[in-house]
Design a protein around this motif. Structure first.
Motif, PDB file in Angstrom:
ATOM      1  N   GLY A  81       0.803  -1.217   0.000  1.00  0.00           N
ATOM      2  CA  GLY A  81       0.000   0.000   0.000  1.00  0.00           C
ATOM      3  C   GLY A  81       0.831   1.259   0.000  1.00  0.00           C
ATOM      4  O   GLY A  81       0.307   2.349  -0.260  1.00  0.00           O
ATOM      5  N   TYR A  82       2.158   1.114   0.282  1.00  0.00           N
ATOM      6  CA  TYR A  82       3.030   2.276   0.401  1.00  0.00           C
ATOM      7  C   TYR A  82       4.402   1.954  -0.188  1.00  0.00           C
ATOM      8  O   TYR A  82       4.954   0.889   0.075  1.00  0.00           O
TER       9      TYR A  82
ATOM     10  N   PHE B 148       5.403   7.746  -1.302  1.00  0.00           N
ATOM     11  CA  PHE B 148       6.226   8.661  -0.515  1.00  0.00           C
ATOM     12  C   PHE B 148       7.409   9.067  -1.386  1.00  0.00           C
ATOM     13  O   PHE B 148       8.074   8.210  -1.979  1.00  0.00           O
ATOM     14  N   LEU B 149       7.684  10.367  -1.453  1.00  0.00           N
ATOM     15  CA  LEU B 149       8.778  10.854  -2.274  1.00  0.00           C
ATOM     16  C   LEU B 149      10.071  10.947  -1.470  1.00  0.00           C
ATOM     17  O   LEU B 149      10.063  11.298  -0.291  1.00  0.00           O
ATOM     18  N   SER B 150      11.168  10.649  -2.129  1.00  0.00           N
ATOM     19  CA  SER B 150      12.468  10.569  -1.476  1.00  0.00           C
ATOM     20  C   SER B 150      13.001  11.938  -1.070  1.00  0.00           C
ATOM     21  O   SER B 150      12.514  12.982  -1.514  1.00  0.00           O
ATOM     22  N   CYS B 151      14.031  11.893  -0.265  1.00  0.00           N
ATOM     23  CA  CYS B 151      14.751  13.087   0.171  1.00  0.00           C
ATOM     24  C   CYS B 151      15.958  13.312  -0.745  1.00  0.00           C
ATOM     25  O   CYS B 151      16.620  12.363  -1.161  1.00  0.00           O
ATOM     26  N   LYS B 152      16.264  14.552  -1.054  1.00  0.00           N
ATOM     27  CA  LYS B 152      17.463  14.882  -1.825  1.00  0.00           C
ATOM     28  C   LYS B 152      18.644  15.006  -0.870  1.00  0.00           C
ATOM     29  O   LYS B 152      18.570  15.732   0.126  1.00  0.00           O
ATOM     30  N   ILE B 153      19.711  14.295  -1.167  1.00  0.00           N
ATOM     31  CA  ILE B 153      20.936  14.362  -0.379  1.00  0.00           C
ATOM     32  C   ILE B 153      21.916  15.248  -1.129  1.00  0.00           C
ATOM     33  O   ILE B 153      22.504  14.842  -2.144  1.00  0.00           O
ATOM     34  N   ASP B 154      22.111  16.466  -0.659  1.00  0.00           N
ATOM     35  CA  ASP B 154      22.900  17.453  -1.391  1.00  0.00           C
ATOM     36  C   ASP B 154      24.354  17.050  -1.568  1.00  0.00           C
ATOM     37  O   ASP B 154      25.018  17.501  -2.512  1.00  0.00           O
TER      38      ASP B 154
ATOM     39  N   ALA C  32      11.358  11.501   8.776  1.00  0.00           N
ATOM     40  CA  ALA C  32      10.542  11.459   9.996  1.00  0.00           C
ATOM     41  C   ALA C  32       9.203  12.165   9.780  1.00  0.00           C
ATOM     42  O   ALA C  32       8.174  11.753  10.330  1.00  0.00           O
ATOM     43  N   GLN C  33       9.210  13.219   8.980  1.00  0.00           N
ATOM     44  CA  GLN C  33       7.976  13.937   8.669  1.00  0.00           C
ATOM     45  C   GLN C  33       7.187  13.249   7.566  1.00  0.00           C
ATOM     46  O   GLN C  33       5.955  13.302   7.548  1.00  0.00           O
ATOM     47  N   MET C  34       7.893  12.620   6.629  1.00  0.00           N
ATOM     48  CA  MET C  34       7.238  11.996   5.485  1.00  0.00           C
ATOM     49  C   MET C  34       6.616  10.650   5.838  1.00  0.00           C
ATOM     50  O   MET C  34       5.459  10.360   5.502  1.00  0.00           O
ATOM     51  N   LEU C  35       7.373   9.811   6.534  1.00  0.00           N
ATOM     52  CA  LEU C  35       6.932   8.439   6.824  1.00  0.00           C
ATOM     53  C   LEU C  35       6.183   8.405   8.159  1.00  0.00           C
ATOM     54  O   LEU C  35       6.714   7.959   9.173  1.00  0.00           O
ATOM     55  N   THR C  36       4.966   8.868   8.135  1.00  0.00           N
ATOM     56  CA  THR C  36       4.182   8.998   9.366  1.00  0.00           C
ATOM     57  C   THR C  36       3.281   7.785   9.591  1.00  0.00           C
ATOM     58  O   THR C  36       2.192   7.917  10.151  1.00  0.00           O
ATOM     59  N   LEU C  37       3.740   6.622   9.174  1.00  0.00           N
ATOM     60  CA  LEU C  37       2.941   5.406   9.348  1.00  0.00           C
ATOM     61  C   LEU C  37       2.999   4.953  10.799  1.00  0.00           C
ATOM     62  O   LEU C  37       4.082   4.963  11.414  1.00  0.00           O
TER      63      LEU C  37
ATOM     64  N   VAL D 117       7.192  -0.399   1.311  1.00  0.00           N
ATOM     65  CA  VAL D 117       7.332  -0.042   2.728  1.00  0.00           C
ATOM     66  C   VAL D 117       6.385  -0.844   3.621  1.00  0.00           C
ATOM     67  O   VAL D 117       6.796  -1.436   4.608  1.00  0.00           O
ATOM     68  N   ALA D 118       5.099  -0.833   3.257  1.00  0.00           N
ATOM     69  CA  ALA D 118       4.083  -1.460   4.104  1.00  0.00           C
ATOM     70  C   ALA D 118       2.893  -1.844   3.249  1.00  0.00           C
ATOM     71  O   ALA D 118       2.744  -1.417   2.106  1.00  0.00           O
ATOM     72  N   TYR D 119       2.025  -2.663   3.850  1.00  0.00           N
ATOM     73  CA  TYR D 119       0.824  -3.092   3.156  1.00  0.00           C
ATOM     74  C   TYR D 119      -0.290  -2.066   3.370  1.00  0.00           C
ATOM     75  O   TYR D 119      -0.204  -1.195   4.233  1.00  0.00           O
ATOM     76  N   ALA D 120      -1.340  -2.182   2.576  1.00  0.00           N
ATOM     77  CA  ALA D 120      -2.456  -1.244   2.673  1.00  0.00           C
ATOM     78  C   ALA D 120      -3.164  -1.396   4.000  1.00  0.00           C
ATOM     79  O   ALA D 120      -3.209  -2.474   4.574  1.00  0.00           O
TER      80      ALA D 120
END
Length: 248
Positions: free
Chosen positions: A15-16, A39-45, A78-83, A245-248
């Motif tokens: 589901g994710y 969920f969209l990834s983070c850019k590592i500068d 931490a803000q994006m993956l609020t499961l 990441v996880a199931y629905a």
């Protein structure tokens, strides 16, 4: 919330997923149309720009609800993956643009094995990969180079990974390099363009028929009752993996 007990190997529809924040919107829409939250990834500068948004460079699923990420990406994820129930751990390795100091989280988990250039594996990835046999390979971009199909089966372009997989009793399909696009490089990798979104569906960022080995890929997947799902009709693009990441 139910997480995958084995990274990259869902036992039912997911589901994710995490994918590249710069990927083609057609890919995102195709996944969302199947009922998958993206969920969209983070850019590592600090990374080379072409791979700076690839999720398999910045976050590693260690199993169940445990994820280890690059320190500078921690607040973002931490803000994006609020499961509910997710356990996000700040890794110990700060990435740079210079190989092999950019590979710490690019570990390929295949059931109870983990393929990587072990000297450079993040220490917390190792610590949280319990009862896992690490297999040392020459190719540091291990997750990019491995497309997981089943517990004992994967696809790779890399000779060292192919040999180590076979040595450890796995069924491995070695395919040609090329036909996977990655801006800034001569080519990308098939593992970085794919991901299982169910126990029986392998998602590919582009049209599998545009790969020179497409029939071998389709037939190999069929051996394990896995169907190939082309998310777009465009060229296959390495986006740093489709990470379930996880199931629905």
């Amino acid at each position: 919330m139910e997480f995958l007990s084995e990274p990259n190997l869902p036992t039912k529809k997911v589901g994710y997923v995490i994918i590249d924040c710069r990927c083609d919107k057609k890919i995102i829409k195709a996944l969302e149309d199947m009922g998958i939250t993206v969920f969209l990834s983070c850019k590592i500068d600090s990374l080379y720009d072409s791979v700076s948004t690839h999720p398999d460079m910045s976050i590693h699923h260690a199993g169940d609800n445990v994820f280890v990420c690059e320190p500078s990406a921690y607040d973002y994820y931490a803000q994006m993956l609020t499961l509910p129930g997710i356990k996000l751990i700040k890794g110990s390795s700060k990435l740079t643009s210079t190989y092999p100091f950019d590979i710490a989280y690019n570990v390929a988990r295949v059931a109870n094995f983990a393929f990587h250039k072990i000297k450079y594996t993040d220490l917390l990835v190792r610590e949280h990969s319990k009862n896992i046999q690490f297999i040392d390979v020459a190719q540091g971009y291990s997750k990019c180079n491995i497309c997981i199909i089943a517990k004992n089966a994967f696809i790779t372009e890399d000779a060292s990974i192919y040999e180590k997989g076979v040595e450890n009793g796995m069924d491995v399909l070695k395919i040609n390099t090329g036909d996977v696009f990655l801006k800034g490089f001569e080519y990308g990798f098939f593992g970085g363009a794919t991901g299982l979104i169910s126990h029986d569906i392998l998602a590919i960022t582009g049209n599998v028929e545009k790969h020179i080995n497409f029939m071998e890929i389709v037939n190999f997947c069929s051996k394990y009752s896995v169907k190939v799902k082309s998310l777009t009709r465009e060229n296959i693009v390495d986006i740093g993996s489709i990470l379930p990441v996880a199931y629905a």
